[in-house]
Design a protein around this motif. Structure first.
Motif, PDB file in Angstrom:
ATOM      1  N   GLU A 713       6.441  17.756  49.151  1.00  0.00           N
ATOM      2  CA  GLU A 713       7.458  16.715  49.322  1.00  0.00           C
ATOM      3  C   GLU A 713       8.368  17.127  50.473  1.00  0.00           C
ATOM      4  O   GLU A 713       9.083  18.131  50.381  1.00  0.00           O
ATOM      5  N   THR A 750       4.323  23.215  43.578  1.00  0.00           N
ATOM      6  CA  THR A 750       5.150  22.182  44.206  1.00  0.00           C
ATOM      7  C   THR A 750       5.908  22.793  45.368  1.00  0.00           C
ATOM      8  O   THR A 750       6.588  23.821  45.211  1.00  0.00           O
ATOM      9  N   ARG A 752       8.716  21.746  48.272  1.00  0.00           N
ATOM     10  CA  ARG A 752       9.679  20.738  48.713  1.00  0.00           C
ATOM     11  C   ARG A 752      10.435  21.254  49.924  1.00  0.00           C
ATOM     12  O   ARG A 752      10.815  22.437  49.979  1.00  0.00           O
ATOM     13  N   ARG A 754      13.774  20.004  52.424  1.00  0.00           N
ATOM     14  CA  ARG A 754      14.843  19.025  52.617  1.00  0.00           C
ATOM     15  C   ARG A 754      15.991  19.668  53.380  1.00  0.00           C
ATOM     16  O   ARG A 754      16.058  20.891  53.536  1.00  0.00           O
TER      17      ARG A 754
END
Length: 837
Positions: A713, A750, A752, A754
């Motif tokens: 993500e 996972t 991620r 950002r």
């Protein structure tokens, strides 16, 4: 007279047969019987006469002598048959000139009685009779002790002489009468008599003089008006002399009254002074209660102007029974307040003011006396006493009240000084408490929270807000506040060049007060003022050694408020102490950071020495181990080609090849860790580096990677980050391989990425999370140590290499793990290198 005993009935029948007055007296001097002629003489009824002492009906001057003569007669010591001349008063006050003849009689019970025949003498000349009455009255004036008694005795004496009379006084404009209405047609004659100092006759409408004005010759400019039938100027000398006697008696009575009043006032002043001088000063209410009793008042009011030009406000009152005594005190006080504050000697209520007092009090009060209160030569209030209607205050009362108000001012000053001392003591205690608190706290946040609550108590304000100055950003950031708005205020940020109060205070570095926000058009943050419901604010700078530390704002939500010099001075002293404490805390923090940097530098030096040693060891290993490994690998490859081995021999060759490869990787990891190089920073797309690293990690993780899936993500429009692509790729590969190895049975990793603001700088944050067994808490702090591993075949250098790479990029790495919940590694990398920030 018969020698036989007489009964009461026989004796009454006997004396009633005569036309002249006759009485019968029994022991000791009881008037037993009186005939009708005697009753007419004295002007009384039989019930008022018979049964009374005979001494009540003789001239007062002779009573004592006659009492002794009666005693001697009834004791048989003196005879009685003798004619005497004396004066006998009647009920109308007149004195009758009579002759008496006494004779002894026997009564039927054996007692002795005295029968007294009374004959009224022929009328004497009027002048002589008037003179005698005036002389008698003059003698009675000696025993009069007050001006009222003198006037009463004088008027009674003139009335007994057949005259009407009234006392007149000159007030500078006109003559005023005390009782009988004086004709106004010749009132100027009274003024003439006063100015000439002699008797002036009046009565222009009659053939003879009908009245006379007699100057009294006293200090009060008095005139005696005398009127009566047959008034003759021949009486003038006697009346003029009598007027002088009355004037002298009035003057003496006034002197005596003033002397008595002065003594009483001195005693009253001494009593009140002792009352005020108690070790613990009495309250103003207790003073008013004492004052009310002293001057026979019904209520007392004390109104003070707390500030110049402010309205009068009731400070204390006594004797008010209204449901709202403060409101009643203010309404009553305003009746006399304005006039009293302008009059140096005070003010007595006039007719209009008495009417107003009755209306305001519902008829309870009808007269008042008021004096003004001064402090430092300035009028600041009024003290008032009130009485019921018909009980007016006198000038003497006002004079005494004016003296007593000085004691009240002293009492109020004592209370002010005691309150000031108590306030200073309380402030000193609070300042010491703040000093002790801040001296023992080296965390600025802890100091500010304590100081905000402290300033609310110290300055009696509603809220306190503390902003700290951030030099790089040129902003004031909310750091602490009193409890009401503490959470919100920490998010407040105010530019230094703004129009808010705190910005003005910071720029000018001086206190700024706004006493009424509603009446002030600008110079403050209107949004914050509405949010906090502020009515008045005070801003104070916090400086230390000419360095701006921050700004303190205190407000009052109760209403407009004037922040006086003493409040500002106290607040400045507190802010100075607070600024010094913050500066010391920052100095300690800077010192601690210096020590931490020094420790880090020493650790880095040790680390580099160790790495240098490892580098030398790695070079030896590379030379001594890699070359034989290369020979072994070549030999294994040649044997496979020449011998075409099968079975156990082939298996042994496979083992030999695998172990050689593993040993080669260990040597490569050791060389990578021990041989650091400076990163070459270039802007790179985070998503491309991530996908590249995950693909490489899948190939290096071995067969177990087939059961693991990667979920990525990445925040849209994430800007490029300045990194060394090869080194960051290696770090991500190491972490991804560890995540795959943590889930031997398969699972999901996972990843991620950002944007995040961290330590006031923009960073890219990358989280790599697995759902493995997690790391035990007791081992969590060791995961970044070189050669520490929990895997059977690990080298323990993978995460150590990751940390070294992030340190060289000025980034951070952290780990969050719990047994059974998996592990998350978080790295933060600045978007720009330090040289460009």
């Amino acid at each position: 007279m018969s020698e036989q005993p007489y009964s009461q009935a026989a004796l009454r029948a006997l004396i009633e047969a005569f036309s002249h007055p006759i009485v019968v007296v029994t022991a000791p001097h009881l008037l037993w019987l009186a005939n009708e002629a005697y009753l007419r003489l004295v002007g009384m009824s039989r019930e008022q006469v018979e049964g009374q002492t005979f001494l009540n009906f003789v001239n007062q001057e002779e009573r004592s002598r006659l009492a002794m003569r009666f005693q001697m007669f009834f004791d048989g010591q003196v005879p009685t048959s003798k004619t005497l001349r004396r004066l006998m008063p009647s009920a109308d006050g007149r004195m009758h000139d009579v002759s008496t003849y006494s004779q002894e009689i026997k009564l039927e019970d054996g007692a002795r009685g005295l029968l007294i025949n009374i004959h009224e003498m022929p009328d004497r000349p009027p002048v002589l009779a008037i003179a005698e009455r005036l002389v008698e009255t003059s003698a009675r004036l000696v025993s009069a002790h007050s001006a009222e008694d003198v006037r009463r005795v004088a008027l009674e004496g003139l009335s007994s002489a057949g005259f009407r009379a009234s006392f007149l006084s000159w007030d500078g404009r006109m003559m005023t009468s005390s009782a009988v209405e004086v004709p106004r047609t010749d009132a100027s004659l009274a003024v003439e008599a006063l100015s000439e100092g002699r008797a002036i006759y009046g009565g222009t409408n009659a053939t003879e003089a009908s009245h006379v004005y007699l100057p009294l010759g006293d200090a009060r400019h008095g005139v005696l008006w005398v009127d009566g039938p047959g008034l003759d100027p021949a009486h003038g000398s006697a009346l003029a002399l009598f007027a002088k006697v009355v004037g002298t008696a009035l003057s003496e009575a006034r002197v005596q009254a003033e002397r008595t009043r002065d003594q009483w006032e001195l005693q009253a002043l001494a009593e009140v002074a002792r009352f005020v001088a108690q070790p613990v000063p009495p309250s103003p209410e207790a003073f008013l209660e004492r004052l009310t009793a002293l001057l026979s008042a019904d209520a007392a009011l004390l109104l003070i102007q707390e500030k110049p030009q402010a309205a009068l406000a009731p400070v204390a009152h006594f004797g008010l029974r209204a449901e709202e005594p403060g409101k009643m005190a203010l309404s009553l006080g305003h009746v006399l307040a304005d006039a009293a504050m302008k009059a140096e000697r005070g003010r007595l209520s006039g007719p209009s003011e008495e009417l107003a007092l009755r209306e305001v009090s519902g008829g309870r009060f009808g007269s008042g006396a008021a004096v003004r209160i001064t402090r430092g030569g300035k009028v600041c209030g009024t003290l008032q006493l009130l009485r019921a209607p018909g009980k007016p205050f006198q000038v003497q009362d006002l004079r005494l009240l004016g003296t007593l108000v000085e004691l009240l001012v002293t009492l109020l000053e004592q209370h002010r000084l005691r309150a000031e001392s108590a306030r200073q003591l309380s402030e000193t205690k609070l300042l010491l408490e703040l000093a002790r608190t801040t001296a023992g706290v080296l965390d600025p946040a802890g100091i500010l929270d304590v100081a905000a609550d402290f300033l609310v108590r110290l300055l009696d304000v509603s809220n306190c807000y503390i902003l700290l100055y951030e030099e790089p950003a040129k902003v004031l950031r909310g750091a602490a506040s009193s409890a009401t708005h503490r959470d919100f205020f920490r998010s407040v940020k105010i530019p230094l060049d703004g129009d808010s109060l705190s910005a003005h205070v910071a720029r000018h570095r001086r206190p700024i007060a706004i006493e009424d926000l509603e009446m002030t058009p600008g110079g403050y943050n209107d949004e914050l003022a509405r949010r906090f419901e502020e009515k008045a604010v005070l801003g104070l700078p916090m400086t230390s050694r000419d360095e701006l530390i921050g700004v303190v704002i205190v407000d009052d939500t109760r209403g407009p408020r004037m922040f006086g010099p003493e409040i500002i001075e106290l607040a400045e002293a507190t802010c100075g102490q607070l600024a010094l404490s913050i500066a010391n805390a920052r100095l300690y923090e800077s010192l601690w950071m210096s020590y931490a940097e020094l420790a880090a530098a020493r650790a880095e030096m040790v680390k580099r020495e160790r790495l240098a040693a490892l580098g030398e060891l790695s070079a030896i290993v590379a030379h001594e181990v890699r070359n034989p490994l290369g020979v072994i690998n070549n030999a294994v490859t040649t044997l496979r080609r020449l011998l075409k081995v099968q079975g156990d021999a082939a298996m042994l060759l496979d083992i030999l090849s695998e172990e050689s490869d593993r040993l080669n990787r260990i040597v490569a990891d050791l060389i990578d860790y021990a041989r650091p190089r400076d990163p070459i920073l270039q802007p790179e797309e985070v998503s491309r580096v991530l996908y590249d690293a995950l693909e490489a990690a899948r190939g290096l993780a071995g067969p177990g990677a087939m059961a693991v899936t990667f979920r990525v993500e990445v925040e849209p429009e994430l800007p490029p980050v300045h990194i060394d692509r090869r080194q960051i790729r290696q770090a991500l590969v190491n972490m991804a391989v560890n995540a795959v190895h943590a889930m031997p049975q398969g699972g999901e990793v996972t990843v991620r990425a950002r944007r995040e603001l961290h330590d006031n700088r923009d960073h890219v944050r990358i989280d790599i999370s697995d759902k493995g067994m997690g790391i035990p808490p007791e081992l969590l702090h060791r995961v970044f140590e070189p050669f520490f591993t929990t895997k059977a075949q690990g080298t323990g250098l993978g995460l150590a290499v990751v940390r070294r790479i992030l340190d060289e990029h000025r980034g951070e790495i952290s780990v969050d793990s719990a047994p059974g919940r998996g592990t998350t590694f978080t790295i933060r990398l600045p978007f720009l290198p330090p040289s460009l920030q």
